[in-house]
Design a protein around this motif. Structure first.
Motif, PDB file in Angstrom:
ATOM      1  N   PRO A 127      42.578  28.529  36.254  1.00 21.93           N
ATOM      2  CA  PRO A 127      42.736  29.686  35.367  1.00 21.93           C
ATOM      3  C   PRO A 127      42.576  30.984  36.154  1.00 21.93           C
ATOM      4  O   PRO A 127      41.750  31.065  37.068  1.00 21.93           O
ATOM      5  N   TRP A 128      43.359  31.981  35.791  1.00 22.34           N
ATOM      6  CA  TRP A 128      43.338  33.280  36.458  1.00 22.34           C
ATOM      7  C   TRP A 128      42.923  34.360  35.466  1.00 22.34           C
ATOM      8  O   TRP A 128      43.301  34.319  34.290  1.00 22.34           O
ATOM      9  N   ALA A 129      42.182  35.331  35.970  1.00 24.38           N
ATOM     10  CA  ALA A 129      41.869  36.535  35.193  1.00 24.38           C
ATOM     11  C   ALA A 129      42.505  37.730  35.882  1.00 24.38           C
ATOM     12  O   ALA A 129      42.401  37.877  37.102  1.00 24.38           O
ATOM     13  N   LEU A 130      43.167  38.566  35.103  1.00 26.10           N
ATOM     14  CA  LEU A 130      43.634  39.858  35.593  1.00 26.10           C
ATOM     15  C   LEU A 130      42.614  40.885  35.161  1.00 26.10           C
ATOM     16  O   LEU A 130      42.284  40.981  33.968  1.00 26.10           O
ATOM     17  N   GLY A 131      42.081  41.649  36.121  1.00 27.20           N
ATOM     18  CA  GLY A 131      40.972  42.524  35.799  1.00 27.20           C
ATOM     19  C   GLY A 131      41.193  43.976  36.158  1.00 27.20           C
ATOM     20  O   GLY A 131      41.988  44.308  37.041  1.00 27.20           O
ATOM     21  N   PHE A 132      40.440  44.843  35.469  1.00 25.92           N
ATOM     22  CA  PHE A 132      40.361  46.273  35.774  1.00 25.92           C
ATOM     23  C   PHE A 132      38.916  46.585  36.139  1.00 25.92           C
ATOM     24  O   PHE A 132      37.990  46.152  35.456  1.00 25.92           O
ATOM     25  N   SER A 133      38.735  47.334  37.218  1.00 28.09           N
ATOM     26  CA  SER A 133      37.397  47.713  37.670  1.00 28.09           C
ATOM     27  C   SER A 133      37.195  49.212  37.506  1.00 28.09           C
ATOM     28  O   SER A 133      38.015  50.010  37.969  1.00 28.09           O
ATOM     29  N   ASP A 134      36.095  49.600  36.854  1.00 26.11           N
ATOM     30  CA  ASP A 134      35.754  51.019  36.792  1.00 26.11           C
ATOM     31  C   ASP A 134      35.421  51.548  38.182  1.00 26.11           C
ATOM     32  O   ASP A 134      35.673  52.719  38.493  1.00 26.11           O
ATOM     33  N   MET A 135      34.846  50.719  39.014  1.00 26.25           N
ATOM     34  CA  MET A 135      34.500  51.070  40.384  1.00 26.25           C
ATOM     35  C   MET A 135      35.740  51.003  41.261  1.00 26.25           C
ATOM     36  O   MET A 135      36.567  50.099  41.125  1.00 26.25           O
ATOM     37  N   CYS A 136      35.903  51.955  42.160  1.00 24.67           N
ATOM     38  CA  CYS A 136      37.003  51.898  43.119  1.00 24.67           C
ATOM     39  C   CYS A 136      36.820  50.672  44.017  1.00 24.67           C
ATOM     40  O   CYS A 136      35.715  50.397  44.497  1.00 24.67           O
ATOM     41  N   LEU A 137      37.901  49.967  44.265  1.00 24.44           N
ATOM     42  CA  LEU A 137      37.867  48.738  45.042  1.00 24.44           C
ATOM     43  C   LEU A 137      38.355  48.968  46.462  1.00 24.44           C
ATOM     44  O   LEU A 137      39.077  49.915  46.748  1.00 24.44           O
ATOM     45  N   LEU A 138      37.974  48.062  47.337  1.00 27.99           N
ATOM     46  CA  LEU A 138      38.495  48.042  48.702  1.00 27.99           C
ATOM     47  C   LEU A 138      39.048  46.656  48.986  1.00 27.99           C
ATOM     48  O   LEU A 138      38.802  45.696  48.255  1.00 27.99           O
ATOM     49  N   THR A 139      39.816  46.550  50.059  1.00 28.91           N
ATOM     50  CA  THR A 139      40.257  45.256  50.546  1.00 28.91           C
ATOM     51  C   THR A 139      39.991  45.200  52.041  1.00 28.91           C
ATOM     52  O   THR A 139      39.415  46.129  52.604  1.00 28.91           O
ATOM     53  N   SER A 140      40.398  44.121  52.679  1.00 24.45           N
ATOM     54  CA  SER A 140      40.065  43.962  54.089  1.00 24.45           C
ATOM     55  C   SER A 140      41.066  43.059  54.771  1.00 24.45           C
ATOM     56  O   SER A 140      42.063  42.636  54.173  1.00 24.45           O
ATOM     57  N   ASP A 141      40.792  42.738  56.029  1.00 22.63           N
ATOM     58  CA  ASP A 141      41.638  41.800  56.768  1.00 22.63           C
ATOM     59  C   ASP A 141      41.382  40.356  56.324  1.00 22.63           C
ATOM     60  O   ASP A 141      41.961  39.425  56.877  1.00 22.63           O
TER      61      ASP A 141
END
Length: 315
Positions: free
Chosen positions: A162-176
């Motif tokens: 199962p997958w959830a599509l989400g919204f975050s109030d906090m700004c997100l980051l990604t990485s390598d």
């Protein structure tokens, strides 16, 4: 890292020019701006050599094919003109299939994965007498072989969850290390880890995919099927911390959506890197969240705007 993925975290500064803010982990308080085309690129990283000694680019060709299919799906998830959480959810089977394969590739292809594989090899071959270019191709081969051996099973494992599509109030980051396997990022059996762990993929500065693990599904039947989620307050901060903890060399975020400016600083030890001699206990995470009601949504403008800071009460 895929340029099409990084562009979702980039600021469009002028025609055909995008900028990202990057922080190297050895100088995390010294961010700098780059374009998506100039980060995470290493010529020949996925080049291989056949059993007859012929160099090939088969892995790069596969990744390019998967990225093209996944880019179309990411646009469905992120380009709704009115809502942060697309109305085209859940994804149809073909879209889900394409994104699951792309996610599997992102788990297997990283520098962290290669370092893990190299570290576990008891006896590495002696390549000292070979030309440098041939040495590089030969060193690539164990990683490429690992990708080929595991990508099908891993993609099917992700697709079935199962997958959830989400919204975050906090700004997100990604990485390598963009796809984060919670609590088991360096497990010897990556397919098993992907089957038993929570998994997260940041999609842009405020949206993400989350695959809840078996324990979350056991306690909440709504999490046994695709659903929506809203990461408020501390939950959003936890998502940022987990993404930071598994990065190998650098993290990336939008110049105007900087977690460092939004109430967060790294805390505690990151996931250990045994290949660098780190032996400390890894951080462990448990995430509790409520399923977001399917009849509700969040305005798209909140993917771009930030609420004004709360003013202090009058004396």
């Amino acid at each position: 890292m895929p340029q099409m993925y990084l562009r979702h975290f980039a600021q469009h500064v002028k025609r055909r020019k995008y900028e990202l803010k990057v922080r190297r982990l050895d100088k995390v308080d010294e961010p700098f701006l780059v374009t998506p085309t100039s980060i995470g690129a290493e010529t020949g990283y996925y080049w291989g050599i056949s059993s007859t000694g012929v160099p090939h680019h088969a892995a790069e060709e596969l990744f390019t094919h998967l990225e093209g299919r996944a880019e179309t799906v990411l646009k469905v998830l992120l380009d709704d003109p009115h809502w942060a959480l697309t109305l085209n959810w859940p994804l149809d089977p073909a879209q889900r299939h394409a994104l699951a394969w792309w996610m599997a590739a992102q788990i297997l292809r990283t520098t962290r994965q290669r370092k893990r594989l190299t570290h576990r090899q008891a006896e590495a071959p002696d390549l000292a007498g070979l030309p440098l270019e041939v040495q590089k191709l030969a060193e690539n081969n164990p990683h490429l072989r690992y990708i080929v051996e595991h990508i099908v099973t891993l993609a099917l494992t992700l697709e079935a969850r199962p997958w959830a599509l989400g919204f975050s109030d906090m700004c997100l980051l990604t990485s390598d290390t963009p796809v984060v396997i919670w609590n088991r990022p360096d497990d010897e059996d990556q397919v098993r880890a992907a089957a038993l762990s929570d998994i997260m993929l940041p999609l842009d500065p405020h949206r993400f995919l989350f695959l809840p693990g078996p324990s979350a599904q056991e306690t909440d039947p709504h999490k046994r099927v695709d659903h929506l989620m809203h990461a408020e307050g501390m939950i959003g901060m936890a998502l940022v911390q987990v993404a930071y903890d598994v990065a190998d060399q650098f993290i990336v975020h939008h110049p105007q959506h900087d977690p460092w400016r939004r109430h967060w600083k790294p805390t505690g030890p990151r996931q250990p890197m045994p290949w660098e001699g780190q032996t400390h206990s890894p951080p462990e995470y448990i995430l509790h969240y409520d399923v977001f009601p399917p009849h509700q949504n969040i305005e798209r403008r909140w993917t771009i705007e930030h609420p004004p800071p709360l003013s202090s009460p009058a004396a």
